[in-house]
Design an enzyme around this catalytic site. Structure first.
Site, PDB file in Angstrom:
ATOM      1  N   TYR A 310       0.848  -1.206   0.000  1.00  0.00           N
ATOM      2  CA  TYR A 310       0.000   0.000   0.000  1.00  0.00           C
ATOM      3  C   TYR A 310       0.871   1.238   0.000  1.00  0.00           C
ATOM      4  O   TYR A 310       1.790   1.370   0.816  1.00  0.00           O
ATOM      5  CB  TYR A 310      -0.916  -0.011   1.223  1.00  0.00           C
ATOM      6  CG  TYR A 310      -1.665   1.284   1.467  1.00  0.00           C
ATOM      7  CD1 TYR A 310      -2.442   1.859   0.466  1.00  0.00           C
ATOM      8  CD2 TYR A 310      -1.585   1.942   2.682  1.00  0.00           C
ATOM      9  CE1 TYR A 310      -3.120   3.048   0.674  1.00  0.00           C
ATOM     10  CE2 TYR A 310      -2.271   3.124   2.915  1.00  0.00           C
ATOM     11  CZ  TYR A 310      -3.033   3.680   1.898  1.00  0.00           C
ATOM     12  OH  TYR A 310      -3.699   4.863   2.112  1.00  0.00           O
ATOM     13  N   CYS A 311       0.606   2.169  -0.939  1.00  0.00           N
ATOM     14  CA  CYS A 311       1.297   3.452  -1.002  1.00  0.00           C
ATOM     15  C   CYS A 311       2.804   3.224  -1.119  1.00  0.00           C
ATOM     16  O   CYS A 311       3.271   2.513  -1.991  1.00  0.00           O
ATOM     17  CB  CYS A 311       0.915   4.292   0.210  1.00  0.00           C
ATOM     18  SG  CYS A 311       1.595   5.982   0.219  1.00  0.00           S
ATOM     19  N   LEU A 312       3.583   3.808  -0.242  1.00  0.00           N
ATOM     20  CA  LEU A 312       5.027   3.647  -0.260  1.00  0.00           C
ATOM     21  C   LEU A 312       5.425   2.179  -0.098  1.00  0.00           C
ATOM     22  O   LEU A 312       6.441   1.732  -0.646  1.00  0.00           O
ATOM     23  CB  LEU A 312       5.638   4.491   0.863  1.00  0.00           C
ATOM     24  CG  LEU A 312       7.141   4.540   1.022  1.00  0.00           C
ATOM     25  CD1 LEU A 312       7.808   4.971  -0.264  1.00  0.00           C
ATOM     26  CD2 LEU A 312       7.506   5.498   2.142  1.00  0.00           C
ATOM     27  N   GLY A 314       3.883  -0.270  -1.454  1.00  0.00           N
ATOM     28  CA  GLY A 314       3.779  -0.854  -2.783  1.00  0.00           C
ATOM     29  C   GLY A 314       4.976  -0.521  -3.639  1.00  0.00           C
ATOM     30  O   GLY A 314       5.431  -1.343  -4.455  1.00  0.00           O
ATOM     31  N   LEU A 338      -1.680  -1.195  -4.049  1.00  0.00           N
ATOM     32  CA  LEU A 338      -2.826  -0.367  -3.670  1.00  0.00           C
ATOM     33  C   LEU A 338      -2.387   1.090  -3.578  1.00  0.00           C
ATOM     34  O   LEU A 338      -1.606   1.456  -2.696  1.00  0.00           O
ATOM     35  CB  LEU A 338      -3.397  -0.826  -2.333  1.00  0.00           C
ATOM     36  CG  LEU A 338      -3.791  -2.307  -2.223  1.00  0.00           C
ATOM     37  CD1 LEU A 338      -4.309  -2.613  -0.810  1.00  0.00           C
ATOM     38  CD2 LEU A 338      -4.827  -2.677  -3.263  1.00  0.00           C
TER      39      LEU A 338
END
Length: 579
Positions: A310-312, A314, A338
């Site tokens: 998720y975010c960083l 990912g 994500l």
């Protein structure tokens, strides 16, 4: 210090003096570089000054706007308003703004705002980045002058004051004093909330099964008699605490996955201190993602792993996956990203804060302390939506006398983390400013990695109103990979779009599938060719994971004591409580 040959080592005293001075200045400005701001205004103003046609156009636009205002005022200022607030601007939602004289004050403010939006469109020769920064700074200045910020010009405040006999202003004064004391003493304001980490938030049952200096690994207890053999490893961002993915049981993505018959592991990152100042971005890959993957495959041997970032998280998962592909490591069954970016050429409004001057300023401030304070990053995100996250909040708290609304995501949002100095500098420079990952210049262990080497199927999700990882930017992973890929675009923003549990009202999404080797489709064409579906994207992802997994079997044991991975503490562990 000098070497035996007489050469000086370490930083020169003059350099240290310069950095100390810049660090002190950075503290006084809250981390914002005045040089970057001055350069932007100068670039914009000088190019506008040599464009008389543009000046005449802006003068004409101003006259038309004032003519519209005059006609509006002459008509009673009660209907057919010529200027409309932006959809995300909720300062003028109260019904009183439709009545004069408030409506005229509102329209005058919006007219000025509209003119500045037009004026800060980049004149020929101006850096687009500088023009966007000038627009941002102009909006920040205008927001201070908004009629919604004054007791006498805001109908909602006046109505509350008359109704409550001024008690709202008295309560607002108490709130203001409490906040000022909290800032002066560097202690958070105590907020009463029903949401407590480990009790009502981040409360999915499980055990910490691995811990190092960077993260704790949580293995969640099975909720079904049988589970898919391939476990899921969740790699959250380390900018905030991991439990955005594990809020209340009803809207916890982790709890949902466990309930669908998956063995889920999640990383909970440490909140860095000065001791972490030299932790590098690659340490988050080696001692983070790869260490977690090693632990998961020890606990669940002979099985591939579904990686989810998720975010960083990912982004670092993508870096790890490309490195694994280069080295022939095939332990990933699939990769889910994500709201995570792999290309940063269209990285959104956060780029307003990034250029050489600004990053150097941040580096000097982090050099002083060894980390970036929580408030620096959180403050930047709030500034991107200042009309709602700063000024509307101030009105509610200091003039309406209201307390903060008690929401699970609000509690999480206030639970920020620090950033190690070296890692944050490498991330900003190597990824955001230089875009090395997708341009073939990002090296791991001295060798460049390529996203196109990834063979594992991918599930990529963007959110429609994401100002941190805009979905067009997230979608760019389709340009740099050739593997099977499913892309989903869901309603909501960077956080709200992820917390989109089944039954959440008003949710919708689009979903499309790309076969390996298929031709590229641009994002707008993709959007137009895929119909909107009502509901949550979570079941789509669970079904996709199930389709990439084997037949269900008995759940694995918690941890692997014989392999040196015994259960340590109950979930959510200890790192999530670090302040």
């Amino acid at each position: 210090m000098t070497t035996p040959n007489g050469h000086k080592t370490g930083p020169h005293p003059y350099t240290t003096l310069d950095r100390t001075g810049r660090a002190m200045m950075a503290r006084s400005t809250g981390g914002a570089s005045p040089h970057a701001a001055a350069a932007a205004w100068t670039d914009w103003a000088l190019h506008l000054a040599r464009a008389p046609g543009r000046q005449l156009e802006l003068a004409e636009h101003a006259m038309r706007s004032w003519a519209k205002l005059a006609a509006y005022a002459a008509g009673g200022a009660s209907k057919n308003a010529p200027f409309v607030p932006r959809p995300e601007d909720h300062r003028f939602n109260h019904i009183g703004w439709a009545m004069p004289p408030f409506s005229l004050w509102q329209q005058s403010f919006l007219a000025v705002q509209d003119w500045w939006d037009r004026a800060t469109e980049a004149p020929r020769g101006t850096s687009a980045h500088n023009a966007e920064r000038v627009n941002f700074m102009a909006r920040q200045a205008l927001d201070v002058l908004s009629p919604s910020n004054s007791v006498l010009t805001n109908p909602e405040i006046l109505q509350a004051t008359m109704k409550q006999g001024g008690r709202n202003l008295a309560e607002g004064m108490k709130n203001a004093v409490a906040d000022m004391v909290a800032r002066a003493t560097d202690t958070p304001v105590e907020v009463k909330s029903e949401f407590k980490v480990g009790k009502t938030l981040a409360c999915t049952p499980g055990k910490v099964v691995y811990r190092n200096d960077l993260f704790e690994l949580i293995q969640y207890s099975p909720q079904t008699d049988t589970v898919h053999p391939e476990p899921v490893l969740v790699v959250p961002a380390w900018i905030m605490k991991y439990y955005i993915l594990d809020l209340r049981p009803e809207n916890s993505l982790i709890n949902y996955l466990v309930g669908q018959g998956f063995t889920v592991f999640a990383m909970s990152w440490v909140n860095p201190t000065e001791a972490h100042r030299d932790v590098a971005l690659d340490d988050y890959r080696r001692q983070g993602v790869m260490a977690a993957l090693d632990a998961v495959t020890t606990i669940v041997p002979d099985q591939k792993v579904h990686g989810c970032g998720y975010c960083l998280g990912g982004t670092i998962l993508s870096i790890a996956a490309a490195t694994m592909a280069r080295e022939g490591d095939e332990r990933l069954a699939s990769i889910t990203l994500l709201a995570a970016q792999t290309d940063f050429t269209e990285a959104g409004e956060i780029m307003l804060f990034l250029d050489e001057s600004q990053v150097a300023f941040l580096e000097d401030m982090m050099w002083d302390r060894g980390y970036l304070e929580q408030d620096q990053m959180a403050g930047a995100f709030r500034a991107l939506r200042s009309e709602d996250l700063i000024w509307s909040r101030a009105v509610r708290r200091y003039m309406l006398g209201e307390q903060e609304q008690d929401f699970d995501i609000t509690v999480w949002n206030a639970d920020a983390t620090r950033m190690p100095a070296r890692m944050h500098s490498e991330y900003l420079r190597g990824l955001f400013m230089e875009n090395r990952l997708s341009s073939g210049r990002f090296a791991v262990d001295g060798q460049v990695i390529a996203l196109k080497d990834i063979a594992a199927p991918m599930f990529v999700l963007g959110t429609e109103k994401d100002h941190i990882a805009p979905w067009h930017s997230v979608y760019k992973v389709t340009l740099f990979t050739d593997t099977e890929l499913t892309f989903v675009l869901t309603k909501g923003g960077h956080n709200g779009g992820i917390v989109s549990e089944p039954g959440h009202r008003g949710r919708h999404y689009r979903i499309g599938h790309r076969e390996p080797g298929a031709s590229y489709m641009d994002p707008d064409s993709w959007f137009n060719r895929h119909e909107r579906k009502g509901g949550s994207w979570w079941p789509e992802w669970a079904a996709w994971l199930a389709g990439k997994s084997g037949a269900k079997a008995k759940p694995p044991a918690m941890g692997a004591p014989k392999a040196g991975l015994p259960p340590l503490d109950p979930a959510p562990g200890s790192y999530v409580f670090q302040k």
